[in-house]
Design a protein around this motif. Structure first.
Motif, PDB file in Angstrom:
ATOM      1  N   PHE A   1      -4.759 -34.738 -21.950  1.00  9.97           N
ATOM      2  CA  PHE A   1      -5.565 -35.842 -21.467  1.00  9.97           C
ATOM      3  C   PHE A   1      -4.796 -37.108 -21.772  1.00  9.97           C
ATOM      4  O   PHE A   1      -5.150 -37.857 -22.664  1.00  9.97           O
ATOM      5  N   TRP A   2      -3.698 -37.287 -21.051  1.00 13.64           N
ATOM      6  CA  TRP A   2      -2.853 -38.458 -21.268  1.00 13.64           C
ATOM      7  C   TRP A   2      -2.052 -38.743 -20.002  1.00 13.64           C
ATOM      8  O   TRP A   2      -2.052 -37.955 -19.059  1.00 13.64           O
TER       9      TRP A   2
ATOM     10  N   ASP B   1      -1.735 -30.738 -14.066  1.00 17.47           N
ATOM     11  CA  ASP B   1      -2.706 -29.657 -14.302  1.00 17.47           C
ATOM     12  C   ASP B   1      -3.901 -29.732 -13.349  1.00 17.47           C
ATOM     13  O   ASP B   1      -3.933 -29.044 -12.346  1.00 17.47           O
ATOM     14  N   VAL B   2      -4.874 -30.579 -13.668  1.00 21.98           N
ATOM     15  CA  VAL B   2      -6.086 -30.658 -12.839  1.00 21.98           C
ATOM     16  C   VAL B   2      -6.147 -32.052 -12.206  1.00 21.98           C
ATOM     17  O   VAL B   2      -5.252 -32.863 -12.404  1.00 21.98           O
ATOM     18  N   MET B   3      -7.207 -32.329 -11.474  1.00 23.55           N
ATOM     19  CA  MET B   3      -7.316 -33.650 -10.846  1.00 23.55           C
ATOM     20  C   MET B   3      -7.669 -34.726 -11.867  1.00 23.55           C
ATOM     21  O   MET B   3      -8.514 -34.533 -12.742  1.00 23.55           O
TER      22      MET B   3
ATOM     23  N   CYS C   1      -9.159 -42.648 -16.974  1.00 20.03           N
ATOM     24  CA  CYS C   1      -9.232 -41.606 -15.964  1.00 20.03           C
ATOM     25  C   CYS C   1     -10.626 -41.650 -15.346  1.00 20.03           C
ATOM     26  O   CYS C   1     -11.626 -41.744 -16.048  1.00 20.03           O
ATOM     27  N   ALA C   2     -10.688 -41.594 -14.027  1.00 20.66           N
ATOM     28  CA  ALA C   2     -11.977 -41.729 -13.346  1.00 20.66           C
ATOM     29  C   ALA C   2     -12.366 -40.462 -12.593  1.00 20.66           C
ATOM     30  O   ALA C   2     -13.153 -40.504 -11.662  1.00 20.66           O
ATOM     31  N   GLU C   3     -11.760 -39.348 -12.983  1.00 16.02           N
ATOM     32  CA  GLU C   3     -12.116 -38.070 -12.348  1.00 16.02           C
ATOM     33  C   GLU C   3     -12.282 -37.083 -13.487  1.00 16.02           C
ATOM     34  O   GLU C   3     -11.344 -36.870 -14.259  1.00 16.02           O
ATOM     35  N   PHE C   4     -13.461 -36.478 -13.596  1.00 13.91           N
ATOM     36  CA  PHE C   4     -13.694 -35.588 -14.736  1.00 13.91           C
ATOM     37  C   PHE C   4     -12.638 -34.490 -14.780  1.00 13.91           C
ATOM     38  O   PHE C   4     -12.475 -33.752 -13.816  1.00 13.91           O
ATOM     39  N   CYS C   5     -11.922 -34.418 -15.923  1.00 17.85           N
ATOM     40  CA  CYS C   5     -10.771 -33.503 -15.968  1.00 17.85           C
ATOM     41  C   CYS C   5     -10.812 -32.576 -17.167  1.00 17.85           C
ATOM     42  O   CYS C   5      -9.848 -31.883 -17.445  1.00 17.85           O
ATOM     43  N   GLY C   6     -11.940 -32.554 -17.880  1.00 15.21           N
ATOM     44  CA  GLY C   6     -12.042 -31.653 -19.030  1.00 15.21           C
ATOM     45  C   GLY C   6     -12.642 -32.361 -20.222  1.00 15.21           C
ATOM     46  O   GLY C   6     -13.090 -33.510 -20.122  1.00 15.21           O
ATOM     47  N   THR C   7     -12.612 -31.670 -21.370  1.00 24.29           N
ATOM     48  CA  THR C   7     -13.284 -32.188 -22.572  1.00 24.29           C
ATOM     49  C   THR C   7     -12.818 -33.596 -22.952  1.00 24.29           C
ATOM     50  O   THR C   7     -13.617 -34.430 -23.337  1.00 24.29           O
ATOM     51  N   GLY C   8     -11.511 -33.831 -22.846  1.00 23.70           N
ATOM     52  CA  GLY C   8     -10.986 -35.117 -23.307  1.00 23.70           C
ATOM     53  C   GLY C   8     -10.996 -36.201 -22.241  1.00 23.70           C
ATOM     54  O   GLY C   8     -10.394 -37.264 -22.423  1.00 23.70           O
ATOM     55  N   HIS C   9     -11.689 -35.978 -21.142  1.00 21.76           N
ATOM     56  CA  HIS C   9     -11.659 -36.913 -20.012  1.00 21.76           C
ATOM     57  C   HIS C   9     -12.009 -38.357 -20.400  1.00 21.76           C
ATOM     58  O   HIS C   9     -11.320 -39.299 -20.039  1.00 21.76           O
ATOM     59  N   ALA C  10     -13.094 -38.503 -21.171  1.00 25.31           N
ATOM     60  CA  ALA C  10     -13.543 -39.857 -21.511  1.00 25.31           C
ATOM     61  C   ALA C  10     -12.556 -40.568 -22.430  1.00 25.31           C
ATOM     62  O   ALA C  10     -12.589 -41.787 -22.567  1.00 25.31           O
TER      63      ALA C  10
ATOM     64  N   GLY D   1     -10.985 -31.856 -27.764  1.00 32.62           N
ATOM     65  CA  GLY D   1     -10.379 -31.335 -26.539  1.00 32.62           C
ATOM     66  C   GLY D   1      -8.885 -31.600 -26.451  1.00 32.62           C
ATOM     67  O   GLY D   1      -8.231 -31.101 -25.537  1.00 32.62           O
ATOM     68  N   ALA D   2      -8.330 -32.378 -27.394  1.00 35.67           N
ATOM     69  CA  ALA D   2      -6.895 -32.679 -27.350  1.00 35.67           C
ATOM     70  C   ALA D   2      -6.104 -31.371 -27.370  1.00 35.67           C
ATOM     71  O   ALA D   2      -6.442 -30.433 -28.103  1.00 35.67           O
ATOM     72  N   LEU D   3      -5.048 -31.307 -26.547  1.00 35.65           N
ATOM     73  CA  LEU D   3      -4.293 -30.055 -26.458  1.00 35.65           C
ATOM     74  C   LEU D   3      -3.178 -29.967 -27.496  1.00 35.65           C
ATOM     75  O   LEU D   3      -2.517 -28.941 -27.620  1.00 35.65           O
ATOM     76  N   MET D   4      -2.959 -31.050 -28.248  1.00 35.57           N
ATOM     77  CA  MET D   4      -1.956 -30.961 -29.318  1.00 35.57           C
ATOM     78  C   MET D   4      -2.511 -30.066 -30.421  1.00 35.57           C
ATOM     79  O   MET D   4      -3.626 -30.263 -30.884  1.00 35.57           O
ATOM     80  N   PRO D   5      -1.736 -29.048 -30.815  1.00 32.14           N
ATOM     81  CA  PRO D   5      -2.277 -28.118 -31.810  1.00 32.14           C
ATOM     82  C   PRO D   5      -2.336 -28.742 -33.207  1.00 32.14           C
ATOM     83  O   PRO D   5      -1.557 -29.645 -33.526  1.00 32.14           O
TER      84      PRO D   5
END
Ligand SMILES: [Cu+2]
Length: 344
Positions: free
Chosen positions: A140-141, A173-175, A211-220, A320-324
């Motif tokens: 989400f970046w 990845d996604v929109m 980001c103005a298109e819902f793209c997953g947990t970290g969207h906001a 929701g961040a994808l960094m482990p």
């Protein structure tokens, strides 16, 4: 019923307070940092002009229609004792013609203005006319690449004031959707497709977006900062990005330890740092990180404590961040966070 003046004052006060709370709860504030009605660039100005001109045209229409309605309701209401219907006027050709043609003319005028501006806004500027920036949306970046200067950075887009910038948008990845309201409207980033939009800041400043298109947990929490700088300052930024200072001297013990830990902990498999051989391409490019105002896609200020919190447990900072979470010991976390603070 008579109401004492004291009671009336109380009612007025309570009424005013409820109104204030209602306005507050409705999110109706005066914060214009992310308002399309507070434009700071050519595109946003054109769009704001279109919004306000349609608003005022519609206001005039509403005033005319509602005034006619109110006059009709009052003047032609049934009089007391009236038993018969008033004269019926359906099929009045003159009126029918008037209220068909007038809206058609108004809509046609608005359509001509809109189509005209759509061509202006939809223009794709080549490299000879605008600075080109490749924008890639990630969960989400944001990744920003400047092919002309061979620069890759993340989340903070630097642009020179008064210059057109062509954004070439796609997604990994996604929109997603790129939206910095004070510089222009939204454009989607779609996997496997390239979209274009141009922006041009008319005054220096920091412009926020998200980001103005819902793209997953970290969207906001997928935020954008645009730093519009006078050309001379922008050139300094380009210089610092293309000539990064990335390897701390051995004498700066903690930062140098962080530099070593960055490699041994595996951070380098995801992140690139210009001027080193860290060349991972999964996460954000960290070159010149100390110059960034914020971290974690502009979620928290770029301080040592925040960098430590982020490395220690990314999901705790940004769900929701994808960094482990690498479960690093805190001395390593501090060393890496210190090292990242030296990247110029
Ligand atoms: Cu997104």
């Amino acid at each position: 019923m008579l109401v004492s003046s004291k009671r009336r004052r109380g009612l007025v006060k309570r009424g005013a307070l409820s109104l204030l709370i209602a306005v507050g709860l409705s999110g109706c504030g005066f914060d214009t940092t992310q308002s399309a009605l507070n434009p700071a660039g050519t595109v946003a100005q054109i769009q704001a002009r279109m919004i306000t001109s349609s608003f005022w045209i519609m206001m005039v229409v509403s005033v005319v229609v509602f005034s006619a309605l109110i006059v009709a309701i009052i003047r032609f209401r049934a009089k007391p004792g009236q038993k018969t219907l008033p004269p019926q006027t359906e099929g009045n050709n003159r009126i029918e013609f008037l209220w068909t043609v007038t809206p058609a003319i108004i809509l046609a005028l608005m359509m001509i203005g809109t189509i005209n501006q759509s061509f202006v806004l939809g223009k794709i500027y080549p490299a000879s006319q605008a600075l080109q920036v490749d924008v890639t949306g990630h969960q989400f970046w944001w990744q920003f690449q400047y092919p002309s200067a061979n620069i890759t950075t993340a989340n903070e887009l630097h642009i020179p004031v008064g210059e057109k910038v062509e954004l070439i948008l796609t997604s990994a990845d996604v929109m997603h959707s790129f939206w910095v309201p004070r510089l222009g409207g939204k454009t989607d980033l779609i996997p496997g497709r390239t979209n274009y939009m141009w922006i041009e800041a008319s005054q220096p400043g920091i412009y926020h977006g998200q980001c103005a298109e819902f793209c997953g947990t970290g969207h906001a929490d997928m935020r954008i900062t645009v730093d519009a700088e006078p050309p001379a300052r922008y050139a300094v930024w380009v210089q610092s990005m293309t000539h990064p200072v990335s390897v701390p001297p051995k004498s700066s013990t903690l930062a140098y330890q962080g530099y070593l830990d960055f490699a041994s902990a595996g951070c380098e498999s995801c992140h690139t740092i210009g001027g080193t051989n860290f060349a991972g391409a999964v996460g954000p490019n960290l070159t010149d990180l100390s110059d960034r105002l914020m971290i974690a896609a502009n979620l928290i200020p770029n301080t040592l404590a925040n960098r430590e919190a982020w490395i220690h447990d990314p999901q705790a900072v940004k769900p929701g961040a994808l960094m482990p979470n690498l479960h690093l010991p805190s001395n390593e976390v501090t060393a890496i966070a210190t090292y990242l603070g030296t990247l110029k």
